[in-house]
Design an enzyme around this catalytic site. Structure first.
Site, PDB file in Angstrom:
ATOM      1  N   ASP A  14      -5.991  -7.003   4.769  1.00  0.00           N
ATOM      2  CA  ASP A  14      -7.168  -6.401   4.137  1.00  0.00           C
ATOM      3  C   ASP A  14      -8.081  -7.504   3.612  1.00  0.00           C
ATOM      4  O   ASP A  14      -9.288  -7.517   3.876  1.00  0.00           O
ATOM      5  CB  ASP A  14      -6.708  -5.485   2.994  1.00  0.00           C
ATOM      6  N   LYS A  19       3.533 -15.135   2.787  1.00  0.00           N
ATOM      7  CA  LYS A  19       3.688 -15.879   1.534  1.00  0.00           C
ATOM      8  C   LYS A  19       5.189 -16.130   1.388  1.00  0.00           C
ATOM      9  O   LYS A  19       5.828 -15.729   0.403  1.00  0.00           O
ATOM     10  CB  LYS A  19       3.093 -15.053   0.369  1.00  0.00           C
ATOM     11  N   ASP A  70     -11.838  -9.130   5.401  1.00  0.00           N
ATOM     12  CA  ASP A  70     -13.143  -9.172   4.725  1.00  0.00           C
ATOM     13  C   ASP A  70     -13.702 -10.598   4.771  1.00  0.00           C
ATOM     14  O   ASP A  70     -14.897 -10.797   5.004  1.00  0.00           O
ATOM     15  CB  ASP A  70     -13.015  -8.746   3.251  1.00  0.00           C
ATOM     16  N   ASP A  75      -2.639 -18.122   1.116  1.00  0.00           N
ATOM     17  CA  ASP A  75      -3.667 -18.858   0.362  1.00  0.00           C
ATOM     18  C   ASP A  75      -4.280 -19.949   1.239  1.00  0.00           C
ATOM     19  O   ASP A  75      -5.503 -20.139   1.273  1.00  0.00           O
ATOM     20  CB  ASP A  75      -3.102 -19.431  -0.950  1.00  0.00           C
ATOM     21  N   TYR A 101       0.825  -1.212   0.000  1.00  0.00           N
ATOM     22  CA  TYR A 101       0.000   0.000   0.000  1.00  0.00           C
ATOM     23  C   TYR A 101       0.862   1.266   0.000  1.00  0.00           C
ATOM     24  O   TYR A 101       0.398   2.316  -0.421  1.00  0.00           O
ATOM     25  CB  TYR A 101      -0.891   0.046   1.247  1.00  0.00           C
TER      26      TYR A 101
HETATM   27  C1  IPM Z   1     -10.199  -1.338   4.408  1.00  0.00           C
HETATM   28  C2  IPM Z   1     -10.470  -0.844   3.015  1.00  0.00           C
HETATM   29  C3  IPM Z   1      -9.324   0.065   2.596  1.00  0.00           C
HETATM   30  C4  IPM Z   1      -8.061  -0.759   2.591  1.00  0.00           C
HETATM   31  C5  IPM Z   1      -9.510   0.771   1.231  1.00  0.00           C
HETATM   32  C6  IPM Z   1     -10.828   1.510   1.167  1.00  0.00           C
HETATM   33  C7  IPM Z   1      -8.354   1.671   0.923  1.00  0.00           C
HETATM   34  O1  IPM Z   1     -10.643  -1.914   2.146  1.00  0.00           O
HETATM   35  O2  IPM Z   1     -10.080  -0.500   5.331  1.00  0.00           O
HETATM   36  O3  IPM Z   1     -10.131  -2.544   4.602  1.00  0.00           O
HETATM   37  O4  IPM Z   1      -7.747  -1.432   1.585  1.00  0.00           O
HETATM   38  O5  IPM Z   1      -7.345  -0.744   3.593  1.00  0.00           O
HETATM   39 MG    MG Z   2     -10.705  -3.783   3.098  1.00  0.00          MG
END
Ligand code: IPM
Ligand code: MG
Length: 352
Positions: free
Chosen positions: A243, A187, A247, A219, A142
Site C-alpha cells: 500500500d 522487514k 503510493d 525502509d 489489514y
Molecule cells: C489503496 C487504499 C486502500 C488500502 C484504503 C482506501 C483502504 O489506500 O487501495 O491503496 O489501504 O488498500
Molecule cells: Mg493506498
C-alpha cells in the site's frame, strides 16, 4: 464477447471517474464488437448513508455474480469519526476479502509525455520508469486480529505459508513476463511474518531459474525508489508495505491520478480500480484525472477478459491524448492544454 460489469463508483471523485471509464468501455465495445452491460452498486460512505452498512450484501453478491468489477474510490471526511469496522474503507476490504482477490497488480509507468511532471531529476529517471508492484491483498495487518480497550489498541500482521506462497509465485510469474528481476520487500530484521516470507521466496526461487531475485527491507526499498528507481522491475510484498510503496511509486510517475490496478483471484476474475482515493475536495468539480480508472479498464481487458488488443487500444488512446498535450490539473505543466475530467474522458474515447 458479452460481459456484465459491476460498477461500484463509491464516494467523492469515484463517481466522476467511473462515468468516464464507462464512456471508454462503450466506445471499446462498439469498436471491437463486444456487448458490455452494467449494474451499479453502492459501497463505502454512500452505502452507509443509504443502508447503514459500508458494504451491503447486495453489493458483494452482485459483484460476485458479475464477470468483472470496476470500482472508483471510497471514503471521505463525513465518515471519518466512525469506528474502523464501520468506515467506508471496510467496504473495500470486504470486497477484496469476500471475493478472494489476493493478487494486486499496480503498474507504475512514467509516460514519456509526463517526464516534466515527475518530481525526480531527469538523470535519475533516465529513459523512463516501468515498475510493477505485486501487492498481497487479502492478508497481513489489514485482515489480522485487532482490538481496542481502555489500555490501548492492537493490530496483528499474520500470514500463513500458503498465503505467502501464492503471492510470491505471482511475483515470480510476473517477473518472467517482464525484465526477469524480482525484488521481495519485507522487514525480516524485525517481523516473524517477514522472516517466513523471505524463507519462502528463497525456497521457491529455484522454480524460476530465469528470474534474478533480491531482498530489501521496506525502509530501504522506500529510499531506493527515489534514489534509483530504475533498479526495480517487479516488487513483491505484503499488504501494508505494498500500500505504502505503491503510493510512493505512483508519485515518481508524475501523479497518483495515472495509476491503475487489478485485484485478482487465481481463476482470473478481478476487480479493477485506480489506486488513488476519493479526493472529496475535488468531487463533482470536473477536475479529477480519469486516466487511472480508464487504464484500469485496460487491465480488465487484459487480465480478466483475455483481450490484449482491446487493452493495447486503450493504452494507445491514452498515449495519443497525452501526445496531443491534453492534461488534467494533476499532470498539468506549462504550455499544455488544461482539460477537465469529462473532456479527458471524451478525448480518450474519441482517440479509440
Ligand atoms: C489503496 C487504499 C486502500 C488500502 C484504503 C482506501 C483502504 O489506500 O487501495 O491503496 O489501504 O488498500
Ligand atoms: Mg493506498
Amino acid at each position: 464477447m458479452k460481459k456484465h460489469i459491476a460498477l461500484v463508483p463509491g464516494d467523492g471523485i469515484g463517481v466522476d471517474i467511473v462515468s468516464e471509464a464507462v464512456k471508454v468501455l462503450d466506445r471499446l465495445a462498439k469498436k471491437f464488437g463486444h456487448e458490455f452491460t452494467y449494474t451499479s452498486y453502492l459501497a463505502g460512505g454512500c452505502a452507509i448513508d443509504a443502508t447503514g452498512k459500508p458494504l451491503p450484501e447486495e453489493t458483494l453478491k452482485g459483484c460476485q455474480e458479475s464477470d468483472s468489477v470496476l470500482l472508483g474510490a471510497v471514503g471521505g471526511p463525513a465518515w471519518d469519526k466512525l469506528p474502523s469496522n464501520l468506515r467506508p474503507e471496510k467496504a473495500l476490504l470486504g470486497l477484496r476479502g469476500g471475493m478472494g482477490l489476493f493478487c494486486n497488480l499496480r503498474p507504475a509507468i512514467l509516460y514519456k509525455q509526463l517526464a516534466g511532471a515527475c518530481p525526480l531529476k531527469a538523470e535519475i529517471v533516465g529513459e523512463g520508469l516501468d515498475i510493477m508492484v505485486v501487492r498481497e491483498l487479502t492478508g497481513g495487518i489489514y485482515f489480522g486480529q485487532r482490538g481496542r480497550d481502555e489500555n490501548g489498541a492492537y493490530d496483528t500482521m499474520s500470514y500463513t505459508v500458503s498465503e505467502i506462497e501464492r503471492i510470491v509465485r505471482k511475483g515470480f510469474e510476473t517477473a518472467q513476463k517482464r525484465k526477469k528481476r524480482l525484488c521481495s520487500v519485507d522487514k525480516a530484521n524485525i517481523l516473524n511474518s517477514s522472516q517466513l516470507w523471505r524463507e519462502i521466496v528463497g525456497r521457491l526461487a529455484p522454480d524460476y531459474p530465469d528470474v534474478v531475485v533480491n531482498h530489501l527491507y521496506v525502509d530501504n526499498a522506500a529510499m531506493q525508489l527515489v534514489r534509483n528507481p530504475r533498479q526495480f522491475d517487479v516488487i513483491v510484498t505484503e499488504n501494508m508495505f505494498g500500500d505504502i510503496l505503491s503510493d510512493e511509486a505512483s508519485q515518481i510517475t508524475g501523479s497518483i491520478g495515472m495509476l491503475p490496478s487489478a485485484s485478482l483471484r487465481e481463476d482470473g476474475f478481478g476487480m479493477y480500480e485506480p489506486i488513488h482515493g476519493s479526493a472529496p475536495d475535488l468531487a463533482g468539480k470536473n477536475v479529477a484525472n480519469p486516466i487511472a480508472t480508464i487504464l484500469s479498464v485496460g487491465m480488465m481487458m487484459r487480465y480478466t477478459f483475455g483481450l490484449p488488443k482491446e487493452a493495447d487500444a486503450i493504452e494507445e488512446a491514452v498515449s495519443k491524448v497525452l501526445d496531443a498535450s491534453y492534461r488534467t490539473a494533476d499532470i498539468y505543466t506549462e504550455g499544455m492544454k488544461l482539460v477537465g475530467t469529462k473532456e479527458m474522458g471524451d478525448l480518450i474515447a474519441q482517440a479509440l
